[in-house]
Design a protein around this motif. Sequence first.
Motif, PDB file in Angstrom:
ATOM      1  N   GLY A  79      -2.975   0.726  -7.711  1.00  0.00           N
ATOM      2  CA  GLY A  79      -4.064   0.539  -6.934  1.00  0.00           C
ATOM      3  C   GLY A  79      -4.299  -1.011  -6.988  1.00  0.00           C
ATOM      4  N   LEU A  80      -4.061  -1.706  -8.186  1.00  0.00           N
ATOM      5  CA  LEU A  80      -4.025  -3.230  -8.028  1.00  0.00           C
ATOM      6  C   LEU A  80      -3.179  -3.884  -7.126  1.00  0.00           C
ATOM      7  N   PHE A 101      -4.620  -3.342  -3.684  1.00  0.00           N
ATOM      8  CA  PHE A 101      -5.729  -4.129  -3.649  1.00  0.00           C
ATOM      9  C   PHE A 101      -5.581  -5.721  -3.465  1.00  0.00           C
ATOM     10  N   CYS A 106       0.878  -1.137  -0.102  1.00  0.00           N
ATOM     11  CA  CYS A 106      -0.071   0.024   0.105  1.00  0.00           C
ATOM     12  C   CYS A 106       0.780   1.367   0.245  1.00  0.00           C
TER      13      CYS A 106
END
Length: 69
Positions: A46-47, A50, A20
């Motif tokens: 972002g992936l 996630f 993150c």
Amino acid sequence: MIVTGKWMLLAGLLLLVLGCGPLLLFIVADALGLVTDPDPNPIGLGLLAFVSFWPGVILTAIGLARRRR
């Protein structure tokens, strides 16, 4: 080999920071105006966040529970 709570805790925290952290750094850089793109789209970061967030949280929680016991 039995994994101790210390190693699970460290692995979870490392996964959270490495997964993150880049997205959070990008968000801060964009807020400070360091990103030249007027409409940035960090889909890769972002992936990564996630995929790594919940495993990191789960490993950290299990590591804390084992350390407490």
